[in-house]
Design a protein around this motif. Structure first.
Motif: not given
Length: 107
Positions: A17-21, A59-60, A75-77, A91-98
């Protein structure tokens, strides 16, 4: 809200998300102008399970032309589920944390 969605090598859909970015850029200036590299890290990078959270993965991937001394993006997911509004359906909710730039290290 801006959101970028990618699929990892295991066919899991993951979003940033923009917020996480904005959060990432607030402390990791070395990743300015590198959003596509972060997304490619999730798309094509290797991953390993976080030590303390079984549903979180790092992820690296090595990336050329990062500022010295960095050579890798991490990247931490978080792999989670969420319920749909007004429903008990999950529902699945997979997101980049940082994410951050680092030095490649093998364990």
């Amino acid at each position: 809200m801006d959101r970028w969605i990618v699929t990892d090598r295991f066919r899991r859909e993951i979003y940033l998300t923009q917020e996480r970015w904005d959060h990432i850029l607030s402390t990791h200036f070395e990743l300015a102008e590198r959003r596509e590299d972060v997304l490619d890290t999730v798309r094509f990078g290797r991953r390993k399970q976080a030590r303390r959270e079984s549903q979180t993965f790092l992820y690296y991937r090595r990336v050329k032309d990062l500022p010295e001394p960095y050579d890798t993006i991490v990247a931490v997911v978080a792999f989670r589920y969420k319920s749909l509004p007004g429903s008990n359906e999950m529902v699945v909710n997979n997101f980049v944390v940082t994410a951050w730039a680092g030095l490649f290290a093998t364990e």
